[in-house]
Motif scaffolding. Structure first.
Motif, short mmCIF file in Angstrom:
data_model
loop_
_atom_site.label_atom_id
_atom_site.label_comp_id
_atom_site.label_asym_id
_atom_site.label_seq_id
_atom_site.Cartn_x
_atom_site.Cartn_y
_atom_site.Cartn_z
N UNK A 276 18.51 1.23 -15.96
CA UNK A 276 17.13 0.80 -16.21
C UNK A 276 16.18 1.84 -15.62
N UNK A 277 15.27 2.34 -16.42
CA UNK A 277 14.34 3.37 -15.93
C UNK A 277 13.06 2.67 -15.49
N UNK A 278 12.92 2.52 -14.17
CA UNK A 278 11.77 1.77 -13.66
C UNK A 278 10.64 2.70 -13.27
N UNK A 279 10.18 3.49 -14.23
CA UNK A 279 9.06 4.40 -13.96
C UNK A 279 7.87 3.96 -14.81
N UNK A 280 6.67 4.01 -14.23
CA UNK A 280 5.49 3.65 -15.03
C UNK A 280 5.20 4.73 -16.08
N UNK A 281 4.59 4.32 -17.18
CA UNK A 281 4.22 5.29 -18.23
C UNK A 281 2.72 5.57 -18.12
N UNK A 282 2.25 6.76 -18.50
CA UNK A 282 3.05 7.89 -18.99
C UNK A 282 3.84 8.55 -17.87
N UNK A 283 5.04 8.98 -18.21
CA UNK A 283 5.93 9.53 -17.18
C UNK A 283 5.73 11.03 -17.01
N UNK A 284 5.98 11.45 -15.78
CA UNK A 284 5.84 12.87 -15.49
C UNK A 284 7.24 13.48 -15.36
N UNK A 285 7.63 14.28 -16.34
CA UNK A 285 9.00 14.83 -16.34
C UNK A 285 9.27 15.74 -15.17
N UNK A 286 8.22 16.10 -14.41
CA UNK A 286 8.45 17.01 -13.29
C UNK A 286 8.49 16.26 -11.95
N UNK A 287 8.27 14.93 -12.01
CA UNK A 287 8.27 14.19 -10.75
C UNK A 287 9.69 14.07 -10.21
N UNK A 288 9.79 13.87 -8.91
CA UNK A 288 11.10 13.74 -8.28
C UNK A 288 11.89 12.57 -8.81
N UNK A 289 11.18 11.42 -8.98
CA UNK A 289 11.85 10.21 -9.46
C UNK A 289 12.46 10.45 -10.84
N UNK A 290 11.70 11.16 -11.68
CA UNK A 290 12.17 11.46 -13.04
C UNK A 290 13.46 12.28 -12.98
#
Ligand SMILES: Nc1ncnc2c1ncn2[C@@H]1O[C@H](COP(=O)(O)OP(=O)(O)O)[C@@H](O)[C@H]1O
Ligand SMILES: [Mg+2]
Lengths: 250, 241
Positions: free
Chosen positions: A221-235
């Motif tokens: 399950x990808x629990x990241x808020x949108x819009x997502x930042x492909x460069x973030x650590x969580x990503x």
């Protein structure tokens, strides 16, 4: 609510050199309005699974239900977008391509024109309504294909690597657009890709398939808020997890 | 350029002027025959035959091609026949048609249709077979039934090849018609005009007739096929140009 239920599904191709087991014991549930990505290496049975849900193939084992009803063939409750740009009808303008499903449903001319316009606007192509597919770039053609699959208002959108043949910049743009379209239409989406970053960018949940035969090895399950930042650590952490499930290099 | 060489040959007097008229004479005869309505009358008679015969051949050819493209069984039975028949010049059948259908319009029109049908059938078949499976899949996914798939996907998808077939068929029809007019003693027609003029050694009339044949052929291409293609396959980007 469960919208798509894939229960212990197996599929075997006849194959010229004996039967090929493409899928074994695949069980996946997709909730209503969920964006689900199927990820796996080439040849692990992603397309096969999508074609089963689309009703182009029927499972040799197990069953698939949509809204509780067993899938026996294609239906207007599902829209399909393929990878191949050639899926559009070259003899129809963008507008008339988008109208096709409505035409099959027997909608009147005024409703068809109006609805097709609305969906072309949704994918930001209203200006190109009168263009023929060969006059459009690959990315634009895929956007027309998305509008076409949505125009007759199916509850489920099935997509088989629709952006895989696009260049990286266009692909990023298309992914952003797809998230917007999804947020606006709230369809249940089953999206096939071999691109892990794409899956993490798009999906609520990522299902990882392993090959020979295709089986589910992980459900993330990808629990990241949108819009997502492909460069973030969580990503990047999600990407790492999924690549790990794929077994190494990704 | 051609006219120049021609005129030089005439002036050198290699051939007697009566058998090899100068360009000026041919042009003058052409003008006279157009003016007194002889050429238009003959040309119209020939065009009418062409229209009927070609329409017949096109309908039969397209139908055969579609049936062969859609049914395995029809393909197995018909394709060998059509493939063998296709390269045979239509004119080879002319004597047979005369024996079967007598002289006059009937054998001429039938032979034109017969000759045209082959390339139309072969190309239509190719076109139907070349319809992309992904178009059919997309149509099925959008709820199209058998008949809708046929009308809205197979027919337009096969159109580029059908057009090629029609164009080849028309060229063949035109060739065979002019020749067969000489053989079946039709009352009027360009072929007959040329053949009849032989009796009087009226080479200027013959050449004027030949010029009309060339012009009509060119006209059909420029006025019928090119506009048709511009409206369809060229516009759709389905023609490699
Ligand atoms: N028509 C077919 N006949 C035989 N085997 C097939 C056929 N289509 C796919 N396969 C096999 O099934 C497996 C899964 O294929 P596919 O679903 O296309 O994988 P993916 O989309 O993940 O690349 C592959 O091993 C492939 O070789
Ligand atoms: Mg695939």
């Amino acid at each position: 609510m469960r919208h798509i239920e894939i229960a212990k599904v197996g599929y075997e191709y006849a194959g010229t050199a004996g039967p090929v087991t493409a899928l074994r014991e695949v069980t996946v549930d997709v909730a209503t309005s969920e964006f689900l990505c199927l990820v796996g290496r080439s040849g692990c049975g992603k397309t096969t699974l999508l074609n089963l849900v689309a009703g182009f193939l029927s499972p040799t084992r197990g069953e698939i239900r949509i809204s509780g009803r067993i899938v026996t063939g294609h239906g207007l409750d599902r829209g399909v977008v393929f990878q191949d740009f050639a899926q559009l009808f070259p003899w129809r303008t963008a507008q008339r391509n988008v109208e096709f499903g409505l035409e099959m449903r027997g909608a009147g001319a005024a409703e068809r024109t109006e609805t097709a316009r609305r969906f072309l606007r949704l994918v930001d192509l209203e200006r190109f309504a009168g263009a023929y597919p060969h006059e459009l770039s690959g990315g634009m053609q895929q956007r027309v294909a998305i509008a076409r699959a949505l125009a007759y208002n199916p509850a489920v959108l099935l997509m088989d690597e629709p952006f895989a043949a696009l260049d990286a910049l266009t692909r990023d743009e298309m992914q952003r657009l797809l998230v917007d379209v999804w947020a606006e239409t709230r369809k249940t989406v089953l999206y096939v890709t071999h691109n892990v970053a794409e899956a993490v960018y798009l999906a609520d949940r990522v299902i990882v398939l392993s090959p020979h035969p295709g089986t589910v090895v992980a459900d993330v399950r990808v629990a990241l808020p949108r819009p997502r930042d492909p460069l973030s650590l969580a990503f990047l952490e999600y990407q790492r997890t999924i690549v790990g499930h794929l077994g190494g290099r990704g | 350029m051609v006219a120049l060489v021609w005129q030089t040959v005439v002036m050198l007097g290699v051939m007697p002027a009566r058998l090899f008229p100068g360009v000026d004479r041919v042009v003058a005869t052409f003008g006279r025959l157009v003016g007194n309505g002889v050429l238009p009358t003959h040309a119209l008679a020939t065009l009418a035959r062409l229209a009927v015969g070609f329409a017949l051949g096109a309908i039969v050819g397209v139908t055969l091609g579609i049936v062969m493209g859609r049914s395995r069984w029809a393909e197995d039975v018909l394709l060998p026949l059509v493939s063998v028949g296709n390269p045979i010049p239509g004119l080879a059948y002319a004597p047979l048609f005369v024996i079967w259908f007598g002289l006059g319009n009937l054998p001429a029109v039938l032979l034109v249709g017969f000759a045209a049908a082959f390339p139309v059938a072969v190309n239509t078949w190719t076109g139907v077979r070349a319809v992309k499976p992904i178009w059919i899949r997309s149509a099925i996914a959008m709820g199209a039934g058998e008949r809708q798939i046929f009308r809205k996907v197979v027919l337009p998808g096969a159109l580029p090849a059908v057009m090629t077939g029609l164009r080849l068929g028309l060229a063949r029809a035109w060739r065979v018609l002019v020749a067969v007019e000489m053989l079946t003693s039709v009352p009027l027609g360009l072929g007959w005009l040329i053949f009849g003029a032989r009796e009087f050694l009226a080479t200027d009339v013959m050449l004027a007739g030949i010029a009309v044949i060339g012009l009509v052929g060119l006209g059909l291409e420029k006025l019928v096929f090119e506009p048709l293609e511009r409206l369809t396959v060229v516009r759709w980007g389905m023609l490699a140009r």
